[in-house]
Design an enzyme around this catalytic site. Sequence first.
Site, PDB file in Angstrom:
ATOM      1  N   ASP A 304      28.417  64.686  46.266  1.00  0.00           N
ATOM      2  CA  ASP A 304      27.994  65.958  45.454  1.00  0.00           C
ATOM      3  C   ASP A 304      26.871  65.541  44.547  1.00  0.00           C
ATOM      4  O   ASP A 304      26.499  64.287  44.309  1.00  0.00           O
ATOM      5  CB  ASP A 304      29.173  66.620  44.588  1.00  0.00           C
ATOM      6  CG  ASP A 304      29.072  67.824  44.380  1.00  0.00           C
ATOM      7  OD1 ASP A 304      28.040  68.520  44.425  1.00  0.00           O
ATOM      8  OD2 ASP A 304      29.785  68.511  44.070  1.00  0.00           O
ATOM      9  N   TRP A 305      26.050  66.338  43.989  1.00  0.00           N
ATOM     10  CA  TRP A 305      24.917  66.133  43.443  1.00  0.00           C
ATOM     11  C   TRP A 305      24.911  65.510  42.105  1.00  0.00           C
ATOM     12  O   TRP A 305      25.534  65.836  40.973  1.00  0.00           O
ATOM     13  CB  TRP A 305      24.064  67.325  43.059  1.00  0.00           C
ATOM     14  CG  TRP A 305      23.147  67.605  44.455  1.00  0.00           C
ATOM     15  CD1 TRP A 305      21.769  68.048  44.198  1.00  0.00           C
ATOM     16  CD2 TRP A 305      23.332  67.728  45.795  1.00  0.00           C
ATOM     17  NE1 TRP A 305      21.127  68.354  45.720  1.00  0.00           N
ATOM     18  CE2 TRP A 305      22.118  68.044  46.568  1.00  0.00           C
ATOM     19  CE3 TRP A 305      24.449  67.323  46.697  1.00  0.00           C
ATOM     20  CZ2 TRP A 305      22.069  68.369  48.102  1.00  0.00           C
ATOM     21  CZ3 TRP A 305      24.464  67.609  47.978  1.00  0.00           C
ATOM     22  CH2 TRP A 305      23.186  67.937  48.493  1.00  0.00           C
TER      23      TRP A 305
END
Length: 814
Positions: A304-305
């Site tokens: 995930d970012w």
Amino acid sequence: MKKYSILAFAFTGIFLMFNNGCNSNHTPQLGQDPVKKVVSAMTLKEKTELVVGTGMHFEVPDSVLPMIPEQVRRMFNRPVEWGDSVYKAMVKRISRLVPGAAGHTAAFDRLGITTTVLTDGPAGLRIQPQRPGDSATYYCTAFPIATLLASSWDIGLVENVGKAMGNEVLEYGSDVLLAPALNIQRNPLCGRNFEYYSEDPLIAGKMAAAMVRGIQSQGVGTSIKHFDANNQETHRMSVNTIVSQRALREIYLKGFRIAVQEGHPWTVMSSYNKINGTYASESHDLLTKILRDDWGFNGYVMTDWGAGTDPVAQMKAGNDLLMPGTPLQIEAVMNAVKNGILDSTFLDTNVERILNIILRSPRFNGYACSNRPDLKAHAAVARRAAAGGMILLKNDADVLPITGEGVKVALFGNSSYETIIGGTGSGDVNEAYSISIVDGLSSAGMNVSASLQETYLNYIKETRKKIGPSKNWLANIMGAKMPVPEMTVNRKMASQATGSADVALITIGRNAGEGADREIEGDFILSKTEQNLIKNVTSAFHDAGKKVVVVLNIDGVIETVSWRELPDAILLAWQPGQEAGNAIADVLTGKVNPSGKLAITFPVKYEDEPSAPNFPGVTLEGTETGTEETGASFMRRVPAEVVYKEDIFVGYRYFSTFDVPVAYPFGYGLSYTTFDYSSLKPGGDYFEGSSYTVSVDITNSGNIPGKEVVQLYLHAPAKTLTKPEEELRAFAKTVLLKPGESETVSFTLTPEDLASFDESRSAWVAEKGTYEVRIGASSRDIKFTTTFDVNDERVVREVSNALAPHREFKRLQE
């Protein structure tokens, strides 16, 4: 002649050597040469640049920048900070391919390696709808939220939504859609529950697999997320989820396993949180032992970012791609290989997995995107899907459907005029239009009170000016318009509306999204203004001999018991996407017979939730470190932990086992018609061989065509392992049955459906004993039961011993 022949053979041999890659001047090309050969031709710098994304390149308005935390601000509106002129030129070029994309992988022209464009999100493609110097528009379809889709219990419907969604991904030039999201709805206050399907892993897994199949049928990829145990937004970047191996396997991992094995997603996105002490993106147990060794996943894993803190640990764990990517991560991986901390074989494996997916991507295969998907056709898909997942909670005296020409309606509630079509954050979509409830009812031929509409629109406009933008900076980045507080409606105002209306409709709206969890007061529980709204309108209209309908335009579960006796009908419309008003009108007028059923339990009160005592956990002393190693973090990393003490007793598993009353049970939903269950055909007295089949006949016994959701629950013996009272093991939705028409619904159980996870053996085990099959219309509306025996214990499947808790904790037991 002999000399000429020898020379000819020699020339042919040299040609074959060159053609087989023996020429040292030949640069291997992806798609022409074996992937391993391409990997071997890559420099260390190229490999590290491939496993680290190229950053985020969409512009953030200057007015929003001050709201963004410092550690996040540097990720936006910045020049490329890494690499030589070739790399910088490449990043600049690919960042313009699909404006608004969430990220990209690096491209290397000399090796034939194209970029992969990664785009949000769960309710539809999210890209920039307008581009500088370009008169064209790039709007996408806002489909219904995942919770609504799951409420349809219709796998075919969800797959069709996926096909439409995937076509927009393809035609707008993206390669991978960062969806679907299928985390378990552990607690009703989770801010992103709208992105998730259900409290039950079978529903979550089946719906996600259908969505993946639909999207990927268009030749683009998916990234199922957030893997795993990501069930809250509070301290999501750093919270340590402490959970048993059994609860992980039976509840939180099961849906992902189904999605992987039945949907075959190209990629998986690892989550922000820690699981039993280790970040998910740095967990070898999660990403290698479970995902690859146990389940056979053969795609690549991306973070995930901004997830995790240690790029080297992520590489070793099997997290192949770090997103969105920072120069510090590139340097960390490169230096680790140079210094012998990271074996180059790990890096080569990560690179190889990414290249194998690039080979399948439309960009690599030269697809010429049109930038003109059929948005009209996709809107029709969205409308059908929205109506198919709405749930009729109450319908006293058959108030619904509302029939007849020119019915006069008094519309109350802000969301009647500013209907909420979806949640905020990465699950938001830039759609061309959205249909409000007032517009939908008007299009359906109803006469809506113009004076009431004017009053509400003026109130909303003026109130929004006063309250300003949302405090959720993520919502502001995404351009979300947050709802304003409900307008006060006193008894006098309600009484005045009765004179010009045949029926009153009250809409209760809710929104939530990425970056924050919901509140109890004024969110899960209706505000005083909303309570008075329902009370005053129902009292006034009932005194006038007229009916009242409540529409719930909400993102997740709310409290209903304190007010549900007041209105005559309640329609749970969820957040239905851009065709919201039309779909709601379709159901209210009977154009569509509601057939949705709850995929999540509505409790009597929040305190009845099994996770309520420990949601969202506690903060700990100290300061989380490591963000300087990644150079990115979307939220401040606060040391925190949450203990899943309820263990396997999530949702209806808890309410049924401990006999806790509920407002609306799992699987519940009414129809405008009725259905009879008959002719149960059991599969015998014993479970023999590899399957057990049971069937039942479903007959439409009413006067209106309709669909029924048939549910199979299993009660298992609990001699060696504690078991829930019942667990959903199969479900099916009938075709549209005409009055008097029947359909035979069959279910086949396998040994895996009988099994529970035994931590002591790290195995799925079906106990010896008597199993009870329960078939019904909901978890608390069982129509038939039958039993069969298992004569001997069966060890169905042994799996990796992984993700054991790093400390003891007390679990809920029956």
